[in-house]
Design an enzyme around this catalytic site. Sequence first.
Site, PDB file in Angstrom:
ATOM      1  N   ALA A  62       0.856  -1.186   0.000  1.00 34.09           N
ATOM      2  CA  ALA A  62       0.000   0.000   0.000  1.00 34.09           C
ATOM      3  C   ALA A  62       0.889   1.232   0.000  1.00 34.09           C
ATOM      4  CB  ALA A  62      -0.897   0.002   1.229  1.00 34.09           C
ATOM      5  N   TRP A  63       0.546   2.206  -0.885  1.00 37.26           N
ATOM      6  CA  TRP A  63       1.246   3.493  -0.853  1.00 37.26           C
ATOM      7  C   TRP A  63       0.419   4.543  -1.544  1.00 37.26           C
ATOM      8  CZ3 TRP A  63       6.351   3.275  -4.257  1.00 37.26           C
ATOM      9  CH2 TRP A  63       6.108   2.588  -5.446  1.00 37.26           C
ATOM     10  N   HIS A  81      11.521  32.095   2.263  1.00 40.46           N
ATOM     11  CA  HIS A  81      10.053  32.241   2.248  1.00 40.46           C
ATOM     12  C   HIS A  81       9.656  33.709   2.119  1.00 40.46           C
ATOM     13  CE1 HIS A  81       5.870  31.795   3.191  1.00 40.46           C
ATOM     14  NE2 HIS A  81       5.964  32.206   4.434  1.00 40.46           N
TER      15      HIS A  81
HETATM   16 MN    MN Z   1       5.064  29.192   6.862  1.00 37.65          MN
END
Ligand code: MN
Length: 259
Positions: A62-63, A81
């Site tokens: 399962a994946w 960011h």
């Molecule tokens: Mn953030």
Amino acid sequence: MTSTSVTDLVAGLADGSVEVIDLTQPLSETTPVLVLPDPFANTPHLSRKTLSKFDDNGPAWAWDVLELGEHTGTHLDAPIHWITGKDGEDVASIPPGRLVGPAVVIDKTAEVAADPGYLLTPDDLAAYEAEHGAIAPGSWILFRTGWGSRASAEAAFLNAGPEGPVTPGPDVAAARWLAEHPNVVGFGVETVGIDAGAAGGFDPGFPVHNFLLGAGRYGLTQLANLEALPAAGALIVVAPLKLVDGTGSPSRVLAFVPR
Ligand code: MN
């Protein structure tokens, strides 16, 4: 650290005199995510698609495939960011030694219970140092607010009112204090972002993002179980994906706490 120190830590883990606390919120389809107003793009919640589940596509395995934002759930903000840090480190470039350090826990749970928009001040930070001693090199400052108790209910967690989100965070001067303190590596919160809910209206807007990421430090959001940490004396381990060009990454965050 000497080899004896590591041996002592291993012994402490074995005999329970050092406890491992999980500072990570569960990551699932219902994990709350930040909501920005129009016209800005928003990040998705986690979703997943099954590749196989013990069926014709994979009889014994399962994946799944995940879709999620870099900034979904308990996650790290890398310097790139924010526009002030855009020439700084991506997630993969962060030196690993910066991801392990002393945990400095500033407890404003009572203040935030009385005022969910409570703003952390430089006086609060100075008062911590007066009571618990100077902030040591490599420290992660963790803002304990009790907000983690809302983390399984998105509306209460985001706490959006008519004027926008009402959540705690540093004021402008505290954001500058954190970014300018030579021993502060990162700032972690229980809320959805490292800035206060009202911080879009501050000058500058989102001052923690602006100053801290601009100074090459890191953010950490949506933390759990900060109430299990002492004000001083714990060690934090922050483990983001080693995501090349990543602006952030979901992270497993652990603390070693002496008992
Ligand atoms: Mn953030």
